[in-house]
Design a protein around this motif. Structure first.
Motif, PDB file in Angstrom:
ATOM      1  N   SER A 186       0.833  -1.205   0.000  1.00  0.00           N
ATOM      2  CA  SER A 186       0.000   0.000   0.000  1.00  0.00           C
ATOM      3  C   SER A 186       0.870   1.259   0.000  1.00  0.00           C
ATOM      4  O   SER A 186       2.052   1.224   0.363  1.00  0.00           O
ATOM      5  CB  SER A 186      -0.904   0.009   1.231  1.00  0.00           C
ATOM      6  N   LYS A 187       0.254   2.378  -0.374  1.00  0.00           N
ATOM      7  CA  LYS A 187       0.952   3.669  -0.336  1.00  0.00           C
ATOM      8  C   LYS A 187       1.400   3.989   1.083  1.00  0.00           C
ATOM      9  O   LYS A 187       2.473   4.547   1.291  1.00  0.00           O
ATOM     10  CB  LYS A 187       0.049   4.781  -0.872  1.00  0.00           C
ATOM     11  N   GLU A 188       0.574   3.623   2.062  1.00  0.00           N
ATOM     12  CA  GLU A 188       0.922   3.868   3.460  1.00  0.00           C
ATOM     13  C   GLU A 188       2.166   3.078   3.869  1.00  0.00           C
ATOM     14  O   GLU A 188       3.038   3.587   4.569  1.00  0.00           O
ATOM     15  CB  GLU A 188      -0.251   3.516   4.380  1.00  0.00           C
ATOM     16  N   GLU A 189       2.237   1.829   3.405  1.00  0.00           N
ATOM     17  CA  GLU A 189       3.403   1.000   3.735  1.00  0.00           C
ATOM     18  C   GLU A 189       4.657   1.535   3.041  1.00  0.00           C
ATOM     19  O   GLU A 189       5.741   1.556   3.634  1.00  0.00           O
ATOM     20  CB  GLU A 189       3.144  -0.457   3.339  1.00  0.00           C
ATOM     21  N   ILE A 190       4.531   1.975   1.797  1.00  0.00           N
ATOM     22  CA  ILE A 190       5.670   2.582   1.092  1.00  0.00           C
ATOM     23  C   ILE A 190       6.139   3.815   1.856  1.00  0.00           C
ATOM     24  O   ILE A 190       7.343   4.003   2.073  1.00  0.00           O
ATOM     25  CB  ILE A 190       5.301   2.945  -0.365  1.00  0.00           C
ATOM     26  N   SER A 191       5.205   4.634   2.307  1.00  0.00           N
ATOM     27  CA  SER A 191       5.566   5.819   3.093  1.00  0.00           C
ATOM     28  C   SER A 191       6.290   5.432   4.374  1.00  0.00           C
ATOM     29  O   SER A 191       7.289   6.054   4.752  1.00  0.00           O
ATOM     30  CB  SER A 191       4.313   6.628   3.447  1.00  0.00           C
ATOM     31  N   ARG A 192       5.799   4.388   5.049  1.00  0.00           N
ATOM     32  CA  ARG A 192       6.444   3.928   6.270  1.00  0.00           C
ATOM     33  C   ARG A 192       7.858   3.420   5.985  1.00  0.00           C
ATOM     34  O   ARG A 192       8.805   3.718   6.713  1.00  0.00           O
ATOM     35  CB  ARG A 192       5.611   2.815   6.929  1.00  0.00           C
ATOM     36  N   MET A 193       8.013   2.685   4.887  1.00  0.00           N
ATOM     37  CA  MET A 193       9.334   2.175   4.516  1.00  0.00           C
ATOM     38  C   MET A 193      10.285   3.331   4.204  1.00  0.00           C
ATOM     39  O   MET A 193      11.441   3.320   4.637  1.00  0.00           O
ATOM     40  CB  MET A 193       9.208   1.227   3.316  1.00  0.00           C
ATOM     41  N   MET A 194       9.793   4.318   3.464  1.00  0.00           N
ATOM     42  CA  MET A 194      10.629   5.474   3.140  1.00  0.00           C
ATOM     43  C   MET A 194      11.046   6.195   4.421  1.00  0.00           C
ATOM     44  O   MET A 194      12.206   6.572   4.577  1.00  0.00           O
ATOM     45  CB  MET A 194       9.893   6.441   2.204  1.00  0.00           C
ATOM     46  N   GLU A 195      10.104   6.366   5.324  1.00  0.00           N
ATOM     47  CA  GLU A 195      10.410   7.040   6.583  1.00  0.00           C
ATOM     48  C   GLU A 195      11.480   6.274   7.360  1.00  0.00           C
ATOM     49  O   GLU A 195      12.402   6.866   7.932  1.00  0.00           O
ATOM     50  CB  GLU A 195       9.138   7.160   7.413  1.00  0.00           C
ATOM     51  N   GLU A 196      11.380   4.970   7.352  1.00  0.00           N
ATOM     52  CA  GLU A 196      12.332   4.136   8.083  1.00  0.00           C
ATOM     53  C   GLU A 196      13.711   4.146   7.432  1.00  0.00           C
ATOM     54  O   GLU A 196      14.730   4.257   8.113  1.00  0.00           O
ATOM     55  CB  GLU A 196      11.802   2.705   8.153  1.00  0.00           C
ATOM     56  N   PHE A 197      13.768   4.033   6.104  1.00  0.00           N
ATOM     57  CA  PHE A 197      15.049   3.895   5.401  1.00  0.00           C
ATOM     58  C   PHE A 197      15.720   5.231   5.099  1.00  0.00           C
ATOM     59  O   PHE A 197      16.935   5.310   5.014  1.00  0.00           O
ATOM     60  CB  PHE A 197      14.866   3.123   4.093  1.00  0.00           C
ATOM     61  N   ASP A 198      14.941   6.290   4.918  1.00  0.00           N
ATOM     62  CA  ASP A 198      15.461   7.602   4.556  1.00  0.00           C
ATOM     63  C   ASP A 198      15.946   8.331   5.810  1.00  0.00           C
ATOM     64  O   ASP A 198      15.283   9.198   6.349  1.00  0.00           O
ATOM     65  CB  ASP A 198      14.359   8.403   3.842  1.00  0.00           C
ATOM     66  N   THR A 199      17.142   7.972   6.242  1.00  0.00           N
ATOM     67  CA  THR A 199      17.640   8.489   7.526  1.00  0.00           C
ATOM     68  C   THR A 199      17.995   9.970   7.491  1.00  0.00           C
ATOM     69  O   THR A 199      17.991  10.623   8.532  1.00  0.00           O
ATOM     70  CB  THR A 199      18.854   7.673   8.012  1.00  0.00           C
ATOM     71  N   ASP A 200      18.298  10.521   6.300  1.00  0.00           N
ATOM     72  CA  ASP A 200      18.590  11.960   6.246  1.00  0.00           C
ATOM     73  C   ASP A 200      17.343  12.785   5.913  1.00  0.00           C
ATOM     74  O   ASP A 200      17.408  14.000   5.797  1.00  0.00           O
ATOM     75  CB  ASP A 200      19.740  12.274   5.276  1.00  0.00           C
ATOM     76  N   HIS A 201      16.220  12.117   5.764  1.00  0.00           N
ATOM     77  CA  HIS A 201      14.904  12.749   5.572  1.00  0.00           C
ATOM     78  C   HIS A 201      14.855  13.708   4.380  1.00  0.00           C
ATOM     79  O   HIS A 201      14.194  14.734   4.443  1.00  0.00           O
ATOM     80  CB  HIS A 201      14.454  13.465   6.857  1.00  0.00           C
TER      81      HIS A 201
END
Length: 158
Positions: free
Chosen positions: A49-64
């Motif tokens: 889902s888009k929500e899960e992709i967002s959660r994954m990005m938030e988790e992996f994108d450490t420099d935001h």
């Protein structure tokens, strides 16, 4: 390729991680966007889902900055600063193979590839899938093993 005591089939160093990263970085800008991440998960057979992709990005994108860069990707792959995989490498490659490996025998057949590609909307014949398998199948057994799958994803020679 030396395994340095690690089980076979795992990424060994940052060069291999870079090759996998470059495969995922579809537009070649050195960063994986949320849409590229969604495309990756879809190509691996996941209906994320888009929500899960967002959660994954938030988790992996450490420099935001809204993207996953190579350093962040290497962190996902658990490649330490010494340049070697400290837990054996990319679990994601195993997960990707398992998504295509419907009978769970550790390898992908032409029939499994055919079923998966057609499910994803890629129209191809079983003969075309057999040719794809043959182009990757370095040991000639008619299947793609994890080692062959890893070589395909990292562009390394047998």
């Amino acid at each position: 390729m030396a395994t340095n005591g690690r089980p076979p089939g795992y990424l060994e160093d940052i060069d291999e991680v870079k090759r996998v990263f470059d495969r995922f970085d579809a537009n070649g800008v050195g960063k994986i966007s949320a849409s590229e991440l969604a495309d990756i998960t879809k190509s691996l057979g996941s209906d994320t889902s888009k929500e899960e992709i967002s959660r994954m990005m938030e988790e992996f994108d450490t420099d935001h900055d809204g993207f996953i860069n190579l350093e962040e990707f290497a962190g996902i792959c658990k490649v330490g600063s010494g340049g070697t995989a400290d837990d054996g490498g990319l679990k994601e490659l195993h997960d990707a193979l398992e998504l295509y490996d419907q009978d769970k025998d550790g390898r992908i057949s032409a029939a499994e590839l055919y079923q998966n590609l057609n499910r994803l909307g890629e129209r191809c014949s079983i003969e075309e899938c057999a040719e794809m398998i043959k182009s990757i199948d370095s040991d000639g057994d008619g299947f793609v093993s994890f080692e062959e799958f890893k070589r395909m994803m990292t562009n390394t020679k047998p």
